[in-house]
Design an enzyme around this catalytic site. Sequence first.
Site, short mmCIF file in Angstrom:
data_model
loop_
_atom_site.label_atom_id
_atom_site.label_comp_id
_atom_site.label_asym_id
_atom_site.label_seq_id
_atom_site.Cartn_x
_atom_site.Cartn_y
_atom_site.Cartn_z
N GLU A 64 -0.18 -4.15 3.42
CA GLU A 64 -1.20 -4.53 2.19
C GLU A 64 -0.40 -4.67 1.20
O GLU A 64 0.61 -3.55 1.07
CB GLU A 64 -2.43 -3.70 2.13
CG GLU A 64 -3.43 -3.73 3.20
CD GLU A 64 -4.56 -2.76 2.90
OE1 GLU A 64 -4.84 -2.46 1.79
OE2 GLU A 64 -5.26 -2.49 3.93
N GLU A 76 -4.39 3.19 6.64
CA GLU A 76 -4.22 4.48 5.58
C GLU A 76 -4.74 5.69 6.20
O GLU A 76 -6.05 6.10 5.79
CB GLU A 76 -4.89 3.67 4.34
CG GLU A 76 -4.07 2.66 3.81
CD GLU A 76 -4.32 2.63 2.21
OE1 GLU A 76 -5.18 3.19 1.67
OE2 GLU A 76 -3.94 1.53 1.62
C1 NOJ Z 1 -6.11 -0.03 0.56
C2 NOJ Z 1 -7.42 0.02 1.68
O1 NOJ Z 1 -6.76 -0.15 2.85
C3 NOJ Z 1 -8.23 -1.29 1.19
O2 NOJ Z 1 -9.24 -0.94 1.97
C4 NOJ Z 1 -8.42 -1.18 -0.26
O3 NOJ Z 1 -9.34 -2.15 -0.54
C5 NOJ Z 1 -7.12 -1.62 -1.02
N1 NOJ Z 1 -6.36 -0.40 -0.67
C6 NOJ Z 1 -7.18 -1.61 -2.38
O4 NOJ Z 1 -7.71 -0.45 -2.85
#
Ligand code: NOJ
Length: 480
Positions: free
Chosen positions: A361, A173
């Site tokens: 994710e 991200e």
């Molecule tokens: C995306 C992020 O990569 C991760 O670190 C985070 O915990 C999740 N979003 C949930 O917010």
Amino acid sequence: MANKVPGAQVARYDGAKLTRHDFPPDFIFGCATSNYQVSIPVYTCTCKILDGSNGCFAIDHYNRFKEDVALLKKLGVDAYRFSLSWSRILPGGRLNGGINREGVKFYNDLIDLLLAEGIEPCVTIFFFDVPQCLEDEYGGFLSPKIVQDFAEYAEVCFFEFGDRVKFWITQNEPITFTKNGYVDGSFPPGHGSTSAQPSAKNAVGHRCARRVDNTCYGGDAGTEPYIVAHHLILAHADPYSDAPADIEAASRALDFMFGWFVAPIVTGDYPPVMRERVGNRLPKFTPNEVKLVKGSYDFLGINYYTTNWAAYKPTPPAVRDGVPIGEQAGSDWLYVVPYGIRNLLVHAKNKYNNPIIYLTENGVDEKNDRSATITTALKDDHRIKYHQEHLAFLKEAMDLGVRLMGYFPWSPFDNYEWTEGYTVRFGMYYVDYVNGYTRYPKRSAIWYMNFLNKNVLPCPKKQIKEIEDDNASAKRKRGY
Ligand code: NOJ
């Protein structure tokens, strides 16, 4: 599956009926974590955390990785996505500062164990945690020097683990890292012109020595993010209304978030709208850099959680005509909008040459209700629904020709949620922060086991009962 939000789209598949057999045999089902959120600290507390906590210790994955791998095995996942800690491997940020053999051994042991259990290790090289020494020396990602140091760190990772790890993700991200670190200052290094507004309420757990601090530490939100920005971004926007200005705003928002990081590696430059709007503040790629960057990927990793409205306004509202875009989850920013994933994937296919994509994710959280019993906290039916509905839209996207190859729910375990600290829970396994970090399967873990089970167990209710009975007897033994 009915969604009351006007304009919400309904899936053609019934997610509750899907199993892994509805996806191609080589489709990878995994789950994902990151080093800082489950493991041991690298950078220190910035005191911008809702409950004043930090990731020191987190859920003690470092010491419990064997138990955790056994839990992953129980889930039946094909793959486990985790991240490496740059400073755990190179404490000085670079090779000339030496390699920490103990850190390398930890990852070797984890990788070997995963492979022995038939779980593919999927490694993220950089997940928000810049070595503090490089931050101090030259400002981390603000300096071009980081490019060389990152390459050196990546080389060390390939050298140490590349004989067994075949699945590498360079950065997680980048939009979050850029925006939170250099626009609103809620993540290290805390630059920007506005700041996140956490409060000290719910303060328990891993306390920070300093009071909650919402200030930004300098920087310039108008230029720094463009300097810092690299790689892939995950987010997307739908139009707030049919007004041409809102439709254009939605398309622009996609280009400014998703396209910012994807366009350069596919086309060799930023989206034209960014050139037009950002002007000289947007760095230019030299011809050599274009050659280097363009096509430098085998697949795109997309993290998808939510969708926002995009309107021709400085701050798009979270609600339209009094109705939120989807049901709100534990975190303020997370609205459940399953159809958004299909739309984003189809956009990526159409705009960026139909790349191979992994959904690296996808997940939902609930508030960490400290007064709830564990038995109650394990009943996360909303999480099951969330995954089922997203899987239904993923199938639709695949029918539409999207080359999706894998799905990684976030997260197998409750963990440290950055600025939200431990106030929310994203896990399929509940982690008991108060009593020894014991892990308990929530209902979603059992659902995922059933979903993944090669022989398909059609009666999860019976299993749920058995596992909940086990949980109850484990708790009785612990005396609560
Ligand atoms: C995306 C992020 O990569 C991760 O670190 C985070 O915990 C999740 N979003 C949930 O917010």
